[in-house]
Design a protein around this motif. Structure first.
Motif, PDB file in Angstrom:
ATOM      1  N   ALA A  19       0.832  -1.206   0.000  1.00  0.00           N
ATOM      2  CA  ALA A  19       0.000   0.000   0.000  1.00  0.00           C
ATOM      3  C   ALA A  19       0.868   1.259   0.000  1.00  0.00           C
ATOM      4  O   ALA A  19       0.563   2.234  -0.695  1.00  0.00           O
ATOM      5  N   ARG A  23       0.901   4.131  -2.884  1.00  0.00           N
ATOM      6  CA  ARG A  23       0.710   5.565  -2.602  1.00  0.00           C
ATOM      7  C   ARG A  23       1.854   6.380  -3.170  1.00  0.00           C
ATOM      8  O   ARG A  23       1.642   7.448  -3.747  1.00  0.00           O
ATOM      9  N   THR A  24       3.079   5.870  -3.015  1.00  0.00           N
ATOM     10  CA  THR A  24       4.247   6.579  -3.524  1.00  0.00           C
ATOM     11  C   THR A  24       4.199   6.683  -5.042  1.00  0.00           C
ATOM     12  O   THR A  24       4.465   7.754  -5.613  1.00  0.00           O
ATOM     13  N   ARG A  26       1.516   6.591  -6.908  1.00  0.00           N
ATOM     14  CA  ARG A  26       0.416   7.494  -7.266  1.00  0.00           C
ATOM     15  C   ARG A  26       0.833   8.950  -7.098  1.00  0.00           C
ATOM     16  O   ARG A  26       0.569   9.786  -7.965  1.00  0.00           O
ATOM     17  N   ARG A  27       1.498   9.272  -5.996  1.00  0.00           N
ATOM     18  CA  ARG A  27       1.956  10.652  -5.772  1.00  0.00           C
ATOM     19  C   ARG A  27       2.953  11.075  -6.841  1.00  0.00           C
ATOM     20  O   ARG A  27       2.908  12.203  -7.339  1.00  0.00           O
TER      21      ARG A  27
END
Length: 60
Positions: A19, A23-24, A26-27
């Motif tokens: 996860a 997130r990384t 996606r950012r």
């Protein structure tokens, strides 16, 4: 020629690590999209400025 067994096997990740990596990614993708959009706007604006106001005074 294939990779050694140590390189071929991918260790299982915990859900928390997976996860966090998602997130990384996606950012980073959002940041790259923003940078690309800003560059497009800058290039567009510079193109309009370089053409100058005389571009509107064309005769047909």
């Amino acid at each position: 020629m294939s990779a050694p067994d140590e390189l071929r096997s991918v260790p299982a990740q915990s859900p928390e690590v997976a996860a966090a990596r998602a997130r990384t990614r996606r950012r980073r993708s959002i940041a790259l999209a923003i940078v690309l959009a800003v560059l497009v706007v800058i290039f567009y604006a510079l193109t309009i400025v370089k053409m100058g106001p005389a571009v509107l005074n064309r005769t047909i």
